[in-house]
Design an enzyme around this catalytic site. Structure first.
Site, PDB file in Angstrom:
ATOM      1  N   ASP A 126       0.860  -1.174   0.000  1.00  0.00           N
ATOM      2  CA  ASP A 126       0.000   0.000   0.000  1.00  0.00           C
ATOM      3  C   ASP A 126       0.907   1.237   0.000  1.00  0.00           C
ATOM      4  O   ASP A 126       2.106   1.129   0.256  1.00  0.00           O
ATOM      5  CB  ASP A 126      -0.873  -0.061   1.261  1.00  0.00           C
ATOM      6  CG  ASP A 126      -1.752   1.157   1.409  1.00  0.00           C
ATOM      7  OD1 ASP A 126      -2.202   1.675   0.384  1.00  0.00           O
ATOM      8  OD2 ASP A 126      -1.966   1.592   2.548  1.00  0.00           O
ATOM      9  N   LYS A 127       0.353   2.401  -0.307  1.00  0.00           N
ATOM     10  CA  LYS A 127       1.170   3.611  -0.298  1.00  0.00           C
ATOM     11  C   LYS A 127       0.914   4.452   0.952  1.00  0.00           C
ATOM     12  O   LYS A 127       1.788   4.622   1.791  1.00  0.00           O
ATOM     13  CB  LYS A 127       0.917   4.458  -1.546  1.00  0.00           C
ATOM     14  CG  LYS A 127       1.806   5.709  -1.615  1.00  0.00           C
ATOM     15  CD  LYS A 127       1.423   6.618  -2.751  1.00  0.00           C
ATOM     16  CE  LYS A 127       0.186   7.407  -2.451  1.00  0.00           C
ATOM     17  NZ  LYS A 127       0.362   8.394  -1.366  1.00  0.00           N
TER      18      LYS A 127
ATOM     19  N   ASN B   2      -8.649  -1.097   4.004  1.00  0.00           N
ATOM     20  CA  ASN B   2      -8.680  -1.398   2.582  1.00  0.00           C
ATOM     21  C   ASN B   2      -7.625  -2.418   2.183  1.00  0.00           C
ATOM     22  O   ASN B   2      -7.683  -2.983   1.091  1.00  0.00           O
ATOM     23  CB  ASN B   2      -8.450  -0.116   1.789  1.00  0.00           C
ATOM     24  CG  ASN B   2      -7.112   0.520   2.105  1.00  0.00           C
ATOM     25  OD1 ASN B   2      -6.784   0.730   3.271  1.00  0.00           O
ATOM     26  ND2 ASN B   2      -6.321   0.819   1.102  1.00  0.00           N
TER      27      ASN B   2
END
Length: 1308
Positions: free
Chosen positions: A558-559, A1020
């Site tokens: 993920d970022k 998420n």
């Protein structure tokens, strides 16, 4: 970005398939207030779409969401203006991916044609066709098999739960009437697995899921039969009983702790309304329908709808850490209709119709009838079990779900278990050992058959086998139980299985568990993986996959919050087409100081942390003259302050010096609590410019505008969802003006802006240019807009809003369509840019992983430009990389883009690439460059010209957006994506939904044997973390949902470098050697018995005592194996971090492979021959008895395998010496004890043997002759064909100073 609705993250942690009911939706028409509006409709409709993301799922802006696909059916024409409908099928990229549509709002003439659940789709010929969403299609079935790869549990999460047909009725303060009809569950919970009655059968049933246990159970059962009683009947049961008892004790202790926790929880007390007064009642006796009072800092005992709070406006603050791991406070509201009522001392009644119990903790659909009023209830009106009440004196609520039906308990399932890849390889070798075992048993049985046939006439006279007893006493003349040659052969086969049973090592399972536990302890205690900022240590949440950390090939990251800090700072703004970005904390000129001081003095609020301001923008806001630019700036900051769900928290503090010079009053210190760091940053920025949000209730907000309080009545709020990608709030100003304030992603905002004048068009172009500039700098962007609502528009919207918000069917979709009525013809105010800084050490960690041969893919929901900028700053992307950008809007376009890219860069298809995959993999890994002139591995220097061309080719980087993935992740295009992506060094996926992230991981898992690791910090990322072979959670700003679903958890991304390169390498090397050594240790013992049986007329008798056979793998040789598996290190952590390419040993399976297994078995065969025949020849002419020989063989094999182990130990510490040599001493001690028991046949043998020099000479010869070939092969191989690890170890020893420092604590 603003807060959305996250996909629930249960401790079950299993991915979900969302099943939708296929039904027609035609629920009445609605009129549209504008001529142009568009929003994205997803196949993942309604709550599923809304609930996928928490804070736009990490990345902030535009996020695609998907589901199972849908079927579009044309509606029948309703008027002459409607064109003939045609049937269209939506593309289903996977069960979890969506189809986007641009939906035009109908014109006034067409309003009557639009119904709930239907939408107008523009056609190329300017005609339109109305379609109805039916919820399911044949495409769903076509994709179902593929979806099951990463969806293993069906959970219905829809916003239209079964309550639509069968709602749950809760009669307020009438539990008898509530429960008489429905018999709802009580509030008693039970998390334990067992009871006293079910513990034994249930625990045994669970344990015997391991096939090896069934094997040993069958062996023990065979040994109970008289013809097959090779060992003593009790002794044969000992190994299995030992393993079963140890596991049962562990499980029983854990379940006792659960029982204790359950009792403590169930016996807590809460105040319940009874006969007009509140009385204390145990939690387990609370029932649905009862009114419960909770005080500050108490835990909520069940799911309750709020009726009243200590705040007059009905506001309450709760902390949901126990439920979803998030520490920030959230607001819940009691409806104004109930907040003003008197409950204590008066009779109250009412009815709640709500959905049936479900797992979705972010959705609640219900309505209430109270005092002849009917009004809607939503997720903001319910508090869930496990939450804590904060900053609120008390609340009253009515119980709707209790006990096992609460959302917390429905989400309390266990995370899916994972198995290590090495363990699956171990099963392959176990199969070969089983074949070898059957071959040996067949040889013994065949030998027995031939021997019996040869000596059939002599059986009564042979000394080895007689049909009749020749002895004194009552057994004289008694016949043996002789069953004939056929049956004796069969019994011989079964007896051989019993004798050779430890060829399949049952002790290996327990040994591996203990070794993994020890490894986890040292990983947890590693001080280099402690994050002081979050005060979080490394966590091992799974003990099954430690060794997989040493073989990772792909890292999916993920970022936001993973590569970045997720601590947002307001950096730039575009207002009326003008860019403002010269931010300062201190100003120099006197004029600027006066302006800033005046602003600070008037606002009377001090932020927890100062926000830098742009002086020019501050001057604009304080100009006396009114103008369009100032008005736009005023509305811009009003929107930032009002359009959110942030909660202001107040404390009093003395005024600053500047404040005292301009206003003689206290400055209120204010801090903001919000579900999204983006929202907090925007509200803080508005406060810095003099627009301070200082009060929020369910009905109004108060904003301090330069010292003057502005009260805005909140008429309605449309929260962010992943389909609209925006948020709006309808507010009434004191002058009765009604405005809609909107903020959202640029892709969803520009299409709903008004286009009235040329100036508006210029502003839009300038703002778009600024957004592109912000994104290129790696900033997160939002667009802000607003417009006035007329009375007729307001009335029409209010009517639809009330109808949608009280609906129990399709509420989310109706609210989304209602929002479209007012989210159109907006006036563009500007755009914001927020910076999310990189975490420390991220570029270095990514570079080290790349050197280790690990491919890092970033899967983010951010804009493409933002993701590329972050990729460059963290060295994921480099300037020399050729960027392949795939942005397709149709299946055909995506197909062409993939084909063009593969042709341009010479990417081969999967079938052609398969042949050279291993060679290309070696090139990708590269080879170690060791100093000090030490020779490199010859085999690693051999590359042909083709490989050199591959290595010299410019590196590729694939950049693809989520919209393209919708079309590409079909079966026919997925292979093309796989070929292209695996040929690239870096893959960057932008604007992807959570389930798309899981789909990308699944693509790699299903098409390669490479191990994958997913790392993220938000809700998420849960699907991706669960899908990957190894899931790592970051203890970040987005709560702990990712941590709760992960296998390992840590505080910073940079720790991943040490986790993989150091601990992963060590764990893989240790466990790989542990498995091979256990196979060798048991096989050499079994083969020694096999040679003995061949020399004793295949009689399956044993020279060893029963206890010696049992103790061999349980006591005599187990401790050294465990110690070495935990503590041995081939290289220091400094060397492993200095040379990341050493990690490639795991990729090449150097420590464990089939070839190494067979070499080990050949060595085992030689050592077993030496073990058996050297004592045989040494004592050939002696009169030593068979029990003395067995005693010699027992000691010899223990010493042999321990010295074999000692030859392979790389790191000797005190405890290693104790374990290895101590096990030999323990063996002697046990034999002395066993030989001192008169009833055993080996009584006193050890005392006679140790007096003889021949005994010690024999042991010496066994060790030397048995291990000499192994020693010679190791020396020759290390001299002529050294591995990278051997070279690095030699370099490490050469440059290490004589005075060795002590090993680092926590680095073991």
């Amino acid at each position: 970005m603003i807060s959305g609705q996250p996909l629930l993250s249960s401790s079950d942690s299993s991915s979900v398939v969302v099943n939708r009911r296929a039904r027609s939706r035609n629920l009445g028409s609605f009129g549209c207030l504008c001529h142009k509006v568009s929003f994205s409709s997803s196949t993942f409709e309604e709550t599923q779409a809304d609930s996928l993301l928490k804070d736009q799922e990490d990345d902030g802006e535009d996020v695609l969401v998907g589901d199972t696909g849908f079927h579009l059916k044309p509606l029948r024409p309703v008027g002459p203006s409607l064109s003939t409908g045609t049937t269209k099928q939506g593309h289903s990229a996977d069960c979890c991916f969506h189809q986007q549509f641009s939906v035009e709002c109908p014109t006034q003439e067409q309003r009557s044609l639009v119904s709930w659940g239907s939408m107008e789709l523009p056609e190329n010929n300017n005609t339109s066709t109305t379609f109805e969403i039916s919820g399911a299609s044949s495409m769903v079935q076509e994709k179902l098999n593929k979806s099951r790869r990463f969806h293993n549990k069906n959970v219905e999460l829809g916003d239209d739960p079964s309550c639509a047909e069968d709602p749950r009725l809760i009669y307020i303060n009438d539990p008898r009437k509530t429960n008489d009809k429905y018999e709802f569950t009580g509030n008693e919970i039970r998390t334990s697995k067992y009871t006293l009655i079910t513990f034994l059968p249930k625990n045994l049933f669970i344990q015997f899921h391991r096939v090896a246990y069934l094997y040993f159970l069958a062996i023990a059962a065979l040994n109970q039969l008289p013809p097959l009683a090779v060992f003593g009947r009790t002794v044969s049961l000992f190994p299995l009983l030992f393993v079963l008892c140890v596991t049962a004790i562990k499980d029983g202790y854990e379940d006792w702790r659960r029982h204790r926790s359950d009792r403590k929880e169930n016996n807590r007390e809460a105040a319940v309304l009874h006969s007009g007064e509140f009385r204390l009642k145990k939690w387990k006796k609370i029932r649905a329908g009862e009114v419960v009072k909770i005080f500050a800092d108490e835990t909520i005992p069940c799911d309750m709808v709020l009726l009243q709070t200590s705040d007059p406006s009905g506001l309450a603050y709760i902390q949901t850490m126990n439920l979803d791991g998030e520490s920030n406070l959230k607001t819940r509201y009691a409806r104004q209709e109930t907040a003003a009522s008197e409950f204590e001392g008066s009779a109250i009644s009412g009815l709640i119709r709500c959905e049936q119990p479900n797992r979705n903790i972010y959705e609640f659909t219900a309505n209430m009838e109270f005092n002849d009023q009917k009004f809607p209830l939503s997720q903001s009106n319910i508090v869930l079990r496990g939450c804590q009440l904060k900053n609120t004196d008390w609340i009253l609520g009515v119980v709707v779900y209790a006990g096992q039906e609460t959302k917390a308990m429905l989400n309390s399932a266990i995370s899916p278990s994972k198995r290590s890849k090495l363990e699956s390889y171990m099963n392959r070798e176990t199969f070969w050992l089983s074949i070898f075992l059957l071959v040996m048993c067949s040889v013994v049985a065949l030998g027995m058959c031939l021997w019996l046939r040869r000596h059939e006439e002599e059986l009564d006279t042979l000394p080895y086998f007689r049909k009749r007893y020749f002895t004194t006493g009552r057994d004289n003349g008694k016949k043996y139980k002789y069953y004939g040659i056929a049956m004796e052969t069969f019994f011989s086969f079964l007896s051989s299985i019993i004798v050779f049973q430890i060829m399949i090592p049952i002790s290996l399972y327990i040994t591996m568990e203990m070794v993994r536990l020890g490894q986890s302890y040292f990983m947890i205690e590693d001080k280099h993986m402690y994050d002081s900022n979050s005060d979080s240590r490394f966590q091992c949440r799974s003990l099954n996959i430690n060794e997989d950390l040493g073989q990772i090939r792909y890292v999916f990251s993920d970022k936001t919050g993973t590569l970045t800090e997720n601590k947002m700072e307001f950096r730039q703004a575009s207002i009326c087409g003008k860019n403002y970005g010269n931010y300062v904390l201190m100003v120099d000129s006197q004029e600027e100081q006066d302006i800033t001081a005046a602003a600070v003095g008037r606002r009377r609020w001090k932020l927890k942390s100062e926000v830098p301001v742009d002086v020019e923008l501050m001057q604009l806001l304080h100009k006396d003259l009114a103008g369009a630019e100032k008005t736009a700036a005023h509305e811009f900051f009003l929107t930032l302050a009002a359009c959110n769900t942030v909660i202001p928290m107040h404390t009093q503090s003395p005024t600053s010096d500047v404040g005292r010079s301009h206003a003689q009053e206290d400055v209120g210190a204010i801090a903001y609590q919000g579900e999204s760091p983006d929202e907090q940053a925007l509200v803080s920025a508005a406060s810095a410019y003099g627009y301070t949000l200082c009060e929020r209730t369910s009905g109004h907000i108060v904003i301090d505008v330069h010292g003057e309080e502005l009260r805005l009545d909140v008429l309605g709020l449309h929260e962010f969802d992943s389909v609209r990608k925006r948020m709006s709030v309808v507010v009434r100003f004191p002058n009765n003006t009604v405005k809609v304030l909107v903020k959202g992603a640029d892709t969803s905002m520009f299409s709903i802006l008004a286009e009235d004048t040329q100036k508006d068009d210029q502003t839009k172009r300038a703002t778009h240019s600024h957004l592109t500039e912000y994104s290129s700098q790696g900033l997160r962007t939002l667009v802000v807009a607003a417009r006035n609502l007329t009375d007729s528009e307001l009335e029409q919207w209010r009517c639809r809003f009330e109808d949608a918000s009280t609906s129990l069917i399709d509420r989310t979709m109706k609210l989304r369509q209602t929002a479209a009525l007012i989210e159109c013809n907006l006036n563009l105010l500007g755009a914001t840019a927020i910076e999310d800084k990189l975490q420390d050490g991220v570029p270095e960690a990514i570079e080290a992983l790349r050197q280790a041969g690990i491919k890092v893919w970033v899967l983010t929901g951010d804009k493409q430009e933002t993701a590329i900028s972050i990729g460059l700053s963290c060295k994921l992307l480099t300037p020399d990389m050729q960027q392949i950008i795939i942005n397709g809007n149709s299946e055909e376009e995506c197909r062409n883009l993939l084909a063009d890219a593969m042709t341009k860069y010479g990417v081969q298809s999967s079938n052609r690439r398969y042949q050279n995959s291993e060679r290309k993999r070696n090139v990708e890994n590269g080879y170690l460059d060791i100093p000090y002139g030490i020779k490199r591995s010859n085999e690693l220097q051999c590359h042909d010209r083709k490989e050199e061309r591959i290595a010299c080719a410019p590196p590729l980087a694939l950049i693809i957006d989520g919209n393209s993935l919708v079309y590409i992740l079909e079966k026919d295009l997925e292979s093309g994506l796989f070929d292209l992506a695996t040929s690239c060094r870096v893959v960057l996926c932008c604007r992807v939904a959570p389930l798309q992230k899981a789909g990308i991981v699944d693509m790699i898992k299903s098409r390669t044997d490479d191990l994958t690791l997913a790392i993220g910090d938000g809700a998420n990322d849960v699907s991706m973390i669960q899908m990957a072979d190894v899931g790592v959670g970051i203890c970040g700003q987005e709560g702990r949902q990712a941590v709760m679903a992960s296998d390992f958890a840590m505080g910073q991304f940079r720790f991943l470098k040490r986790l993989l390169l150091v601990h992963g390498h060590w764990n893989y090397q240790r466990v790989a050697y542990l498995v091979l050594y256990n196979f060798y240790r048991n096989a050499v013992f079994v083969l020694m018995l096999f040679w003995y049986i061949l020399c004793t007329a295949f009689s399956t008798t044993s020279a060893l005592t029963d206890w010696s056979s049992v103790f061999y793998s349980v006591i005599y040789t187990s401790i050294p194996t465990i110690v070495v598996g935990i503590l041995d290190k081939d290289l220091s952590h400094r060397t492993l971090l200095l040379y990341p390419k050493l990690y490639g040993a795991g990729h090449r399976h150097e420590a464990y492979n089939l070839q190494l297994f067979w070499i080990t078995m050949i060595d085992t065969l030689w050592q077993s021959l030496v073990l058996f025949y050297i004592p045989l020849f040494t004592y050939k002419e002696s009169s030593v008895d068979i029990w003395s020989m067995g005693s010699l063989w027992t000691i010899a094999v223990v010493i042999l395998v321990n010295i074999h182990l000692a030859m392979d130990i790389k790191r000797w510490v005190f405890i290693t010496h104790v374990a290895v040599w101590g096990s030999v001493i323990i063996t002697y001690a046990c034999m002395v004890v066993l030989d001192s028991i008169p009833i055993f046949p080996n009584y006193w043998t050890i005392y006679h043997l140790i007096k003889s020099p021949t005994y010690w000479l024999t042991i010496f010869l066994i060790v030397v002759v048995g291990l000499l070939p192994r020693l010679l092969v190791k020396v020759v191989h290390q001299i002529f064909w050294p591995s990278d690890i051997q070279i690095a170890r030699e370099a490490e020893l050469l440059k290490k100073p004589p005075d060795r420092s002590k090993p680092d604590q926590g680095s073991s």
